[in-house]
Design a protein around this motif. Sequence first.
Motif, PDB file in Angstrom:
ATOM      1  N   SER A   1       8.842  -3.777   2.898  1.00 58.38           N
ATOM      2  CA  SER A   1       8.323  -4.023   1.553  1.00 58.38           C
ATOM      3  C   SER A   1       9.262  -3.380   0.536  1.00 58.38           C
ATOM      4  CB  SER A   1       6.900  -3.479   1.399  1.00 58.38           C
ATOM      5  OG  SER A   1       6.846  -2.110   1.721  1.00 58.38           O
TER       6      SER A   1
ATOM      7  N   THR B   1       0.813  -1.207   0.000  1.00 56.49           N
ATOM      8  CA  THR B   1       0.000   0.000   0.000  1.00 56.49           C
ATOM      9  C   THR B   1       0.850   1.263   0.000  1.00 56.49           C
ATOM     10  OG1 THR B   1      -0.095  -0.125   2.405  1.00 56.49           O
ATOM     11  CG2 THR B   1      -1.899  -1.123   1.196  1.00 56.49           C
ATOM     12  N   LEU B   2       2.157   1.122   0.150  1.00 59.21           N
ATOM     13  CA  LEU B   2       3.032   2.284   0.139  1.00 59.21           C
ATOM     14  C   LEU B   2       3.462   2.577  -1.295  1.00 59.21           C
ATOM     15  CD1 LEU B   2       5.165   1.271   3.224  1.00 59.21           C
ATOM     16  CD2 LEU B   2       3.449   3.072   3.136  1.00 59.21           C
ATOM     17  N   GLU B   3       3.716   3.851  -1.541  1.00 58.15           N
ATOM     18  CA  GLU B   3       4.101   4.252  -2.886  1.00 58.15           C
ATOM     19  C   GLU B   3       5.347   5.106  -2.834  1.00 58.15           C
ATOM     20  OE1 GLU B   3       0.961   6.002  -5.207  1.00 58.15           O
ATOM     21  OE2 GLU B   3      -0.535   5.218  -3.834  1.00 58.15           O
ATOM     22  N   PRO B   4       6.236   4.953  -3.804  1.00 55.08           N
ATOM     23  CA  PRO B   4       7.378   5.866  -3.883  1.00 55.08           C
ATOM     24  C   PRO B   4       6.930   7.273  -4.257  1.00 55.08           C
ATOM     25  CG  PRO B   4       7.527   4.117  -5.543  1.00 55.08           C
ATOM     26  CD  PRO B   4       6.223   3.956  -4.853  1.00 55.08           C
TER      27      PRO B   4
END
Lengths: 295, 68
Positions: A287, A173-176
Motif C-alpha cells: 500500500s 489501515t496503516l499509518e506513517p
Amino acid sequence: MILANWVGLWLPAFESAAATAASHPPLKAPVAAGPQGRVAARLDGDHLLDYVTGRAIAGGRYLIEIYLSGRPSRTAIKTKGVGFAVQDVNADNIADLLALCLLSSISDSQRPPIVGSPELNVESSGPRLERQALPGGLCPSRSDHDDKKDPPAGLPETVLAGDQPKTRRPPLTLEPMLFDFMRPLGAERGELEANALVRPSIGGQGATWAPEVEFAVAPGHTVEIELPFEGGRLEAFKLGFQGTLGAFRQNRSTHGWQALIERARGRRRLQLDALHLAGRRVGQRWSALIMQGAP
Amino acid sequence: MRDERGSAVKGVFNPTLFREFSERLALGLETNLAIGSKRRVDWTLLPQAQVEWRRHSFQMGFSDGLWR
C-alpha cells in the motif's frame, strides 16, 4: 534517532459485532440429503459472501447459487461435479468474482446437495468470513426473491455467512509515523485511538513525546487533540480535523483531507496546516500513502 | 500530523510505502520532503515497522536526520 509509537485502540463497532457473532449457537451438523461439496470463492473488495444455496435441476445437474452483499448480488454454477463461475463486474476484462464448486458425490441427483462445510475456503480482499456451513439441502429455491438480502425462511441461522459482521475494511489501515492519520480514512463512527510518539533523549536533549487522542465523530470524519512535550514541559497544543472524501477503484483507493491548528507555548499566533491525503492499496500486501500540503 | 518544523516550511510532501508481511507485521518506508521559504528542500527517510499485538499497535522507526 529512534522513534516509537504506541497505539491503544478501542473500536466499539467491532466489539459489538464480535459479541454478536459469539452469541450465535454452535454450528449444527447438516443432515445428509444428497451429494456434498465445497465452494471456494475469491471476491473483490466490493463484495462479501452472504450465503450459498444448492438444488437439483434438470439433467442430473445441480444449481449452486452464491449470494453476495453487493451487485451483482448473485452468481451461479450449474454442475454435475466440478463447476466454476467467473464474472467481470466492471467490464475491464479482469475477473472480479471467482467461485469454484466441487461436489464429491452425484449418486442421488433427485436430492438437493449439501454445499460447503465449516472448512469452506472463502478468500476475499474485504473482511474475511470465517464460518460458513451451507447445507443446501435445506435451502429452497431463491428464484422468487433474487434481489433480497434476507435469507429464505426456514434456513437455519447457523448456515448464514451473514451472521458475521459486515464491516467494510478501510482500503488503508496503516499509518506513517512522521505524519500520522487521525484513524484511517473511512473510519467508522465511534472509533477511538490513543497514541504517543516518543523520541528518546540522545545527546543530552530531553526526550520529546506527544500523546494524542483521536476520535471519529462521524463516518470518515475524525478529530484529534495532541499535546507535544519536551521532557515534562508542554510545548504546544494541537487540534486536528480529518475528513474522507471518498473511496474508488473498488475500494482500493481513497483520499481525504487533514487540517491542524497549532498554538505554540508562549506564542499568540496560531498556525494552520492543510493537507491532502491519498492512498492506494496494490495487491494484497502493498500500500502507498501520499500526504501533501502547506503548513 | 507530527511535523514539527518551524513556520519557515512552505510545503510538505510525505509519501510512504508499506509492505504487509502478516496480519501482525508491516514494514514501511516513509519519506518526507519539506520545501522551505528559500526553496530549500530538506528530506528525511524513515524506515519503520508496525507490529500488532492483541488490540495494540506498536510502531518503531529509525532516522538519523529527522526534522533537520
